[in-house]
Design an enzyme around this catalytic site. Structure first.
Site, PDB file in Angstrom:
ATOM      1  N   GLU B 308     -24.952  23.229  85.608  1.00  0.00           N
ATOM      2  CA  GLU B 308     -24.054  23.393  84.457  1.00  0.00           C
ATOM      3  C   GLU B 308     -22.611  23.345  84.926  1.00  0.00           C
ATOM      4  O   GLU B 308     -21.798  24.203  84.581  1.00  0.00           O
ATOM      5  CB  GLU B 308     -24.327  24.724  83.745  1.00  0.00           C
ATOM      6  CG  GLU B 308     -25.787  24.889  83.331  1.00  0.00           C
ATOM      7  CD  GLU B 308     -26.045  26.149  82.526  1.00  0.00           C
ATOM      8  OE1 GLU B 308     -26.575  26.029  81.423  1.00  0.00           O
ATOM      9  OE2 GLU B 308     -25.704  27.249  82.993  1.00  0.00           O
ATOM     10  N   CYS B 404     -25.985  32.198  74.993  1.00  0.00           N
ATOM     11  CA  CYS B 404     -24.647  32.677  75.353  1.00  0.00           C
ATOM     12  C   CYS B 404     -23.589  32.123  74.416  1.00  0.00           C
ATOM     13  O   CYS B 404     -22.601  32.792  74.119  1.00  0.00           O
ATOM     14  CB  CYS B 404     -24.329  32.299  76.793  1.00  0.00           C
ATOM     15  SG  CYS B 404     -24.601  30.572  77.188  1.00  0.00           S
TER      16      CYS B 404
END
Lengths: 637, 637
Positions: B308, B404
C-alpha cells in the site's frame, strides 16, 4: 506427402539453428548436468540417475524436471537430422540409455514420482505433470527415431504409452483423468503417425474429449487426496487448464497460454487425422480469437503473470505482459498444424510474426542467456520496485528454476528447416523465406528447389529448380500479409497474378530445369497501429519492416523512452548496426523536454527534434541493459 | 493563537460535513454495531463489550478494529462541536463509558490483546497495532474534550498514555520499541497540548527518534517471539514502516503511505513544539519529495497495492494506482502541520488538491458507499480479470473488512471548518475558500469575518468584517497556485498587490466595521501536464478548473475512454449536470474509429469529432458504474 530433407544454408534462421547447435545444445547439456557456473542447478540428469537406482540422493527441481531432458533430446535429434555428429549422438544415446534404465518394469516413466512418491502415481494430474513429461519423452523419441533410425527411445515411449493407455480411458475401471498441463495429446498423435497404432490416436482423442466434462476430474482426484480444491487459481481454477468446459464449447483462448496452445495443437492434429469438421471449426474459432484479439504485435500471447495466461480480448499491456517464449512457440506450432489442414497465410503470417519477434527474443544472439517473459516495454527501475513488474526481467538470465523456455527454443530452432516448405497434392508450398534448398518428388520426378535470399532483411527471393526432366506442378508461394506490392517474375518475365484470398499465389506450369522464380517483397518501414480497443497502445505505432518488429533501446536513444515521439510523416532510413550486424531504422522524431521541477503544470511541454534509432525487437538487450519500448507515440495529423 | 469557532455555512465543504452528520456518522454507528445489511460485520463495539467482560464471545475483525470506534468518536466530537446534539452526545458518552470499562486496571486498553492474547501485550509492535489504536483513542479523547468539555475519555487516555510511558522509552528497563503503524506519536503531541504534561511530548519524541535505529527493534521482538523475520514484506520489510533508517536520514517518502504520513505529521508537530530546525528541514525535504515527485494530480499518494505504498519518483500509474483515501487525508493533515510552521501555499495548494479530489472521491455523494483505492483510470472489465487490478474496485463499496477509510473521511470532513483560517501574530490567514464565518481577537478587539462564496465552483469570494472598533491587522489571503490572474478589491477598489513567494497576499491596514475584501480567482478550464518523467501520462492532459480535477465517465462518453482525445486548441464550455448538480466541462474532441476487425494494421486510424463531457473526479461513480479516465490524450500542436 511431405517434402524431403530441407537444408537451411544461410541467413537469420540458419544462424539461429547454428547457435542452437554450437551454443545452446552444449550449454543446456552443461545445465542439465549442473555444470553452468552461477546458474541454478538443474539436477535433471541426476534425478534420472537416482530414479534408475544408480545413485542415491534427493530429487530436486520442478516436478516436471524430466521434460527439460526430453526437450534437449528432441533438439539434439533435429540437430543430428540436419548435421549428423558422432559425439552428440553418443551423448544422446547415453541419455536415452539412462532414460530406459529409469523406466519402471510396467512402463511407467517419471523420475519425480519414482523417487519421491512412488505410491502416489496419477493422483494429482492437475498439478504434477506426469502426462506432460511423458508427452515430451514421446516427442523426443519420435524425433530421434526419425533423425537416426534408432528405436530404443521409441520402444521406451511405446511401452510408456501402452502403460498410460492401461490407466486412462473411457473403458470401465480406467481413470477418467487428463493432464493439468496438456502435451501428451499432441505427442500421442505424433507417435501414432510413426507407430500407426490406433490406440495412440484413440487415447489422444480421449484426453482431448474428456477435458472439461462434469463432474470435474480434478475435483474428484482432489477429494481422493483429501483436499477440498484442486488448485490455487481461485475463480480461474479450471480455465487455467482449459478444463472449464469441453473444448468443443470453447470459443476464446483462456487460461495458461502454453497449456492452451498445446491443447489446440492436439485438437488441430486430431481434426486432421479424423476429418472431424466440428473440431476443425472449433480450432478455427479459437485461432481467430487468439490471433485477432489476444496476441501482441510480437506474436507473444498471455497478457498477465497471474496464471501465466490470457485475460480478455484487446487487453495487451506492454509493460506487464507475460508473453512467455514457450507460448509464442506454441502459437507457431499450432499455426503449422492449421496450415497443414488449410493452407492460408492467416496462419503463416502469425507463425512468421511470432518466429522473428516474440520467439527468438527469448534468447541472446549468443544463445547463452534467455528471456522467459517478453514484454513490449521495460524500465529496469520499475522492474526492481513494482511488484506487478516482478516477473519482468530487464535483462536475459543464465537459466531458470523453471527452465521450460530455453530447451523449447532449442528444439524449435533446430527443426526450423521443417517449416519452410510443404508438399501436397496441390503442389509445393513455399511458406517461409530463407536461404535453403529442398527436394521433393512430383510423380516420378525428383525436383530440387533452391531458394536464395537474405530475408527477412532483403526483399529479394530467387528460387531455382533443378530436375532431370520437365515437370508439371504448382508452386504456391506465400505473399506475406505485410507486403502490399509484391512482384513475381518467372525467368525474368513479370507474372501478373493477383493474390488469392488465402495469400498463396499459385504458379502452375510445366517447370523446366533451371527455371527461376523471382520474388520482390518490398519491405518499407511500416507504422503499425493496433485496434482502437487496445487501450494500451492508442496514439502509438510499432515500427515494422518486413516481418520484423522494431523497438527502441536506451543504449541508442537515452532514458525515458516514452518521451520520444514520431512526427506526422516521418522518413525512415535503414542502416546497419556495427554491433548487431542487422538493419536498424533511423528517423527523426521528437523528445519531450523537461522544463523544470514542477510535477504538474499548465505549460505545454516543449519538444525538441531528435534522431531516433530502432533495432529489431528480438535483438534488444544484447549490448547494454536498459529501457526498451516497442510502441512509440506518434503525433496525429 | 488559534481562531475561535469557524462556522461553515454552505457550499461543497459544508455539504460534505452535512453528509457526515446526517449519513456517515449514523451509517457508521450502524456499521460498528453490525447493523448494516449485506455489509461485512464490523464487530468493533462487540469486541469492546467482550473486553469489558460484559459479554462472552470471540474477538472478530482486524487487530486494529478498536480504531474504527475511536475514529467514529472523534468524528462525533467534531460534529458536536459544530452542531451540538443531545442524542449523538448520549450515544458517544455510552461508547466512552464502554471504552472506560474495557480499559484494564493498569491503564492498558486494547480489545484484541485483552480478549485474544492477554499475556502477549507489546510483543508484536511491528504488526499488531496496539500503539496505533491507543493513538486513535487519544485523538478521540482530545477532540471530545475540546468539543464537550467532558474529560472522561481524556482521563482514560491519560491513564493509557501513562501506562505506555511506563513500558516504552529510553530509560533502562523499558522496551525500546515503536509502533509498526505510526499514529501514537501525533496523538501524544495532541494530548500534550491539552494536558501540558511534558512526558507526552518526550514519549512522542522518543517514538519518532527511536524508529530505524540499529539493532532493529522489529527483528529483536521477532526473535523474542521465536520468529526469524518480522514481516512478510521481503526486501522492503523496514521501508514499509519507515524504519529502514532514522527519520533524520530519510529524504524520500517510502513504504506504506498512510504510515509515512502519520510519521511525518508527528515529526512536523515535534519540530513545531521543540523548534528543532534539523527536524523541520527533514520534513521539508520529505514534503518536497512527496508533493513534487510522488503525488497524483488528485492528491492521491501510494503508487502500488503491494505494501500500500510508495515506489519511486515519477512512477504514477493511473490504472493500478493505490492512492488510498486515508493516505490523501494524511497528506492533507501533514500539510496543515507544515503550514502552521511556515505559511506557504505550497502546503495549502496540496491540501486543497487532495481535499477536492483524492479525499472526497473516497465517498459517494450520499455518504453511504466508499472507495478505499482511488485510481485515475478504471475499466470494470479489467478490474474483474486482471490480477494486478484486483485492488481496484470499479464501484464504491458498502463497507470494508479493513474499514480505515470511511471513519477517517468522517472525522476529517466533520472538522474541515478548522482548516479554513488560522491566526498568528502576523495576522489572520485565509487558507481555504468556503462560505463561512470566523471569530478572532486582535488585541482586545473581537472581529468577525464572514466569507461568502460558492467556491470551488465560482471565482468570487467576498469577505466582510464585523467589529466594534477600527482595528489594525493583516489579512493574509492565499492566492491558489492554480490561479494566474487573481484580482483583489478592498471596498470596491482594486488592490495592486503582487503575490509574494509564499503565495499569501498580505492586506495590512486599519480595518473598519463593514469593510469588504473581494477576490476574483478566475477559474478557466486548464489543461494540466505531468512532468515528462511520468511515463504513464505522456501525451495526455488532465482537465482542472480551479482546484477541481475532472474525469471522463463511460455514462457520458461511451466505452473505451482512451479512444477519446482533445484537439490542439480545445474550447471548453461549462454546464451544470442535472444529476450531479455541479459544473461539468463540455468540449469538442475526437474519437478513434474502429474500422475493421484487424488487430494490427498499417491503416492510419480514422477519428471522428465528438462531444466530450468531463465531471469532477470526486463525483465519478455516482450515476452508473463504468469506465473512468482522468488523463486524456491531446493532439500535440
Amino acid at each position: 506427402m511431405a517434402v524431403n530433407r530441407t537444408v537451411l544454408r544461410a541467413g537469420l534462421l540458419a544462424e539461429g539453428a547454428k547457435v542452437v547447435r554450437e551454443k545452446m545444445i552444449p550449454y543446456q547439456w552443461d545445465a542439465l548436468n549442473d555444470r553452468v557456473p552461477g546458474a541454478e542447478p538443474s539436477h535433471a540428469i541426476e534425478n534420472l540417475r537416482i530414479a534408475a537406482g544408480e545413485k542415491s540422493g534427493k530429487y530436486r527441481g520442478m516436478v516436471f524436471q524430466d521434460s527439460d531432458v526430453a526437450k534437449w533430446l528432441e533438439a539434439v535429434a533435429y540437430r543430428l537430422a540436419s548435421h549428423p555428429d558422432a559425439e552428440w549422438e553418443e551423448k544422446a544415446d547415453s541419455v536415452i540409455d539412462l532414460v530406459a534404465r529409469a523406466q519402471q518394469p510396467d512402463g511407467y516413466l517419471n523420475s519425480y514420482y519414482t523417487i519421491v512418491e512412488p505410491g502416489q502415481r496419477w493422483t494429482n494430474l492437475a498439478e504434477n505433470h506426469e502426462l506432460y513429461c511423458a508427452g515430451h519423452f514421446i516427442e523426443a523419441a519420435v524425433a530421434y527415431y526419425e533423425a537416426t533410425g534408432k528405436d530404443k527411445l521409441l520402444n521406451v515411449v511405446c511401452k510408456l504409452a501402452d502403460h498410460i493407455d492401461s490407466v486412462f480411458g473411457p473403458e470401465p475401471g480406467k481413470k477418467k483423468g487428463y493432464p493439468g498441463h496438456e502435451e501428451i495429446e499432441l505427442a500421442l498423435l505424433r507417435l501414432y503417425r510413426v507407430a500407426r497404432d490406433k490406440r495412440y490416436l484413440n487415447l489422444a482423442r480421449y484426453f482431448v474429449e474428456e477435458r472439461g466434462q462434469k463432474p470435474h476430474y480434478f475435483e474428484i482426484e482432489a477429494k481422493q487426496r483429501g483436499e477440498d480444491v484442486f488448485l490455487h487459481w481461485g475463480k480461474w481454477a479450471s480455465q487455467y487448464s482449459q478444463s472449464h468446459v469441453s473444448l468443443r464449447k470453447q470459443a476464446t483462448a483462456e487460461g495458461h497460454s502454453v497449456r492452451a496452445m498445446y491443447l489446440f495443437i492436439a485438437a488441430a492434429d486430431l481434426a486432421l487425422e479424423t476429418g472431424d469438421e466440428e473440431l476443425l471449426k472449433v480450432c478455427e474459432t479459437l485461432w481467430d480469437n487468439t490471433a485477432n484479439h489476444r496476441m501482441y504485435v510480437t506474436g507473444g500471447i498471455g497478457s498477465q503473470e497471474y496464471g501465466e495466461g490470457f485475460t480478455v480480448d484487446y487487453d495487451l499491456p506492454s509493460d506487464t505482459a507475460y508473453a512467455e517464449t514457450c507460448a509464442a512457440i506454441g502459437l507457431f506450432l499450432w499455426g503449422w498444424r492449421m496450415l497443414k489442414i488449410n493452407p492460408d497465410r492467416k496462419y503463416t503470417d502469425v507463425m512468421e510474426r511470432a518466429l522473428y519477434n516474440g520467439i527468438i527474443s527469448g534468447m541472446s544472439l549468443e544463445g547463452d542467456r534467455f528471456f522467459y517473459v517478453n514484454p513490449l516495454e521495460v524500465s529496469p527501475e520499475l522492474s526492481k520496485v513494482r511488484r506487478d513488474h516482478r516477473h519482468v526481467a530487464s535483462t536475459r538470465q543464465d537459466w531458470f528454476g523453471c527452465a521450460c523456455c530455453p530447451p523449447n527454443l532449442a528444439r524449435l530452432l533446430a527443426s526450423i528447416n521443417r517449416y519452410i516448405y510443404s508438399y501436397s497434392e496441390g503442389g509445393l508450398y513455399v511458406h517461409l523465406f530463407a536461404d535453403s534448398k529442398v527436394e521433393f518428388v512430383v510423380g516420378q520426378t525428383e525436383v530440387e528447389l533452391s531458394q536464395e535470399t537474405d530475408y527477412p532483411w532483403d526483399e529479394r527471393v530467387r528460387i531455382t529448380f533443378t530436375m532431370e526432366r520437365d515437370c508439371n506442378f504448382g508452386v504456391h508461394v506465400r505473399i506475406p500479409g505485410w507486403c502490399s506490392n509484391p512482384e513475381i517474375q518467372v525467368n525474368g518475365n513479370v507474372v501478373e497474378a493477383s493474390t488469392p484470398s488465402n495469400g498463396y499465389v499459385i504458379l502452375k506450369r510445366k517447370w523446366r530445369h533451371g527455371d527461376q522464380l523471382q520474388l520482390k517483397l518490398p519491405m518499407p518501414v511500416e507504422m503499425v497501429y493496433a485496434h482502437p480497443k487496445v487501450r494500451e497502445t492508442i496514439g502509438c505505432v510499432a515500427l515494422q519492416r518486413g516481418p520484423v518488429v522494431y523497438c527502441l533501446e536506451e543504449v541508442d536513444n537515452g532514458s525515458n523512452l516514452p518521451a520520444l515521439s514520431l512526427g506526422g510523416n516521418p522518413k525512415f532510413r535503414i542502416e546497419t548496426d556495427p554491433d548487431l550486424h542487422v538493419p536498424v531504422i533511423m528517423t527523426k522524431g521528437y523528445r519531450l523536454q523537461e522544463s523544470g521541477d514542477e510535477l504538474y503544470t499548465t505549460q505545454v511541454p516543449r519538444t525538441i527534434a531528435t534522431e531516433i534509432k530502432a533495432v529489431p525487437y528480438y535483438s534488444w538487450d544484447n549490448r547494454e541493459p536498459g529501457e526498451m519500448l516497442v510502441w512509440i507515440r506518434r503525433r496525429e495529423r
